[in-house]
Enzyme design. Structure first.
Site, mmCIF file in Angstrom:
data_model
loop_
_atom_site.group_PDB
_atom_site.id
_atom_site.type_symbol
_atom_site.label_atom_id
_atom_site.label_comp_id
_atom_site.label_asym_id
_atom_site.label_seq_id
_atom_site.Cartn_x
_atom_site.Cartn_y
_atom_site.Cartn_z
ATOM 1 N N VAL A 1 0.817 -1.206 0.000
ATOM 2 C CA VAL A 1 0.000 0.000 0.000
ATOM 3 C C VAL A 1 0.859 1.268 0.000
ATOM 4 O O VAL A 1 0.472 2.281 -0.573
ATOM 5 C CB VAL A 1 -1.016 -0.021 1.174
ATOM 6 N N HIS B 1 -1.977 -4.299 -5.950
ATOM 7 C CA HIS B 1 -1.512 -4.194 -4.568
ATOM 8 C C HIS B 1 -2.626 -4.507 -3.585
ATOM 9 O O HIS B 1 -3.802 -4.522 -3.924
ATOM 10 C CB HIS B 1 -0.936 -2.795 -4.294
ATOM 11 N N CYS B 2 -2.207 -4.779 -2.363
ATOM 12 C CA CYS B 2 -3.117 -4.881 -1.233
ATOM 13 C C CYS B 2 -2.416 -4.138 -0.099
ATOM 14 O O CYS B 2 -1.815 -3.095 -0.358
ATOM 15 C CB CYS B 2 -3.475 -6.339 -0.905
ATOM 16 N N ILE B 3 -2.435 -4.619 1.114
ATOM 17 C CA ILE B 3 -1.734 -3.919 2.181
ATOM 18 C C ILE B 3 -0.238 -4.254 2.153
ATOM 19 O O ILE B 3 0.602 -3.373 2.084
ATOM 20 C CB ILE B 3 -2.350 -4.239 3.569
#
Length: 185
Positions: free
Chosen positions: A43, A121-123
């Site tokens: 992130v 993306h994610c975290i």
């Protein structure tokens, strides 16, 4: 490997896939190019517009849309970057498979656009985002799940959760059945 109705048949299990994932010796980076013009990141890099522009990112697929600490929408990125948000939870109950085709289509269209480069993306860039990239490689690049995993593990430390691995195994089975049906016809 398992025996099914008297026939010897090979199939992967979630444990088999976890062993493959455990073999990865790479360190987790903010961002990695895992396939030509496809990046997986966290992130922090997704929210660094200057870094994205420097890399030439034209599309962002956020697999943690509206989740803790994950800001992002089309107005955040402006006109230079096309945004798609998927509000996925990284847990053992979330049905991420309902987004497999939507995410794969977004990535595919991004790569077909002039100079297209996509950040997924994610975290942390380990579970949700990697699952969606694996689904893309299976759906559009016709890789088996094992082949797709091996390709990504050469480029990035990933670790989809058990639930996502099971959903990917189901997708692998569906795509294999579809291939066999097309060969018969």
């Amino acid at each position: 490997m398992s025996t099914v109705k008297g026939k010897r048949k090979e199939y992967l299990t979630v444990k088999d896939l976890q062993k493959v994932l455990d073999s990865c010796k790479l360190h987790l980076n903010e961002i990695d190019e895992v396939w030509p013009k496809i990046y997986i990141g966290n992130v922090a890099v997704a929210q660094n517009k200057a870094a994205l522009l420097k890399l030439g990112i034209t599309h962002v697929l956020n697999a943690a849309h509206s989740k803790r600490g994950s800001i992002g929408n089309q107005s955040y990125y402006g006109h230079g970057i096309v945004y798609c948000g998927i509000p996925a939870d990284d847990n053992t109950h979330f049905d991420l498979d309902v987004y497999f085709h939507q995410a794969a289509d977004f990535i595919h269209k991004a790569l077909k656009s002039p100079d297209g480069k996509v950040l997924v993306h994610c975290i942390m860039g380990m579970s949700r985002s990697s699952t969606l990239v694996l689904a893309y490689l299976m759906i559009y690049r016709h890789l088996t799940l094992k082949q797709a995993l091996q390709k990504l593990l050469q480029k990035r430390a990933i670790y989809p959760n058990k639930n996502f691995l099971a959903l990917l195994l189901d997708l692998d089975l569906q795509l294999t059945k579809r291939k066999k049906m097309c060969q018969i016809l």
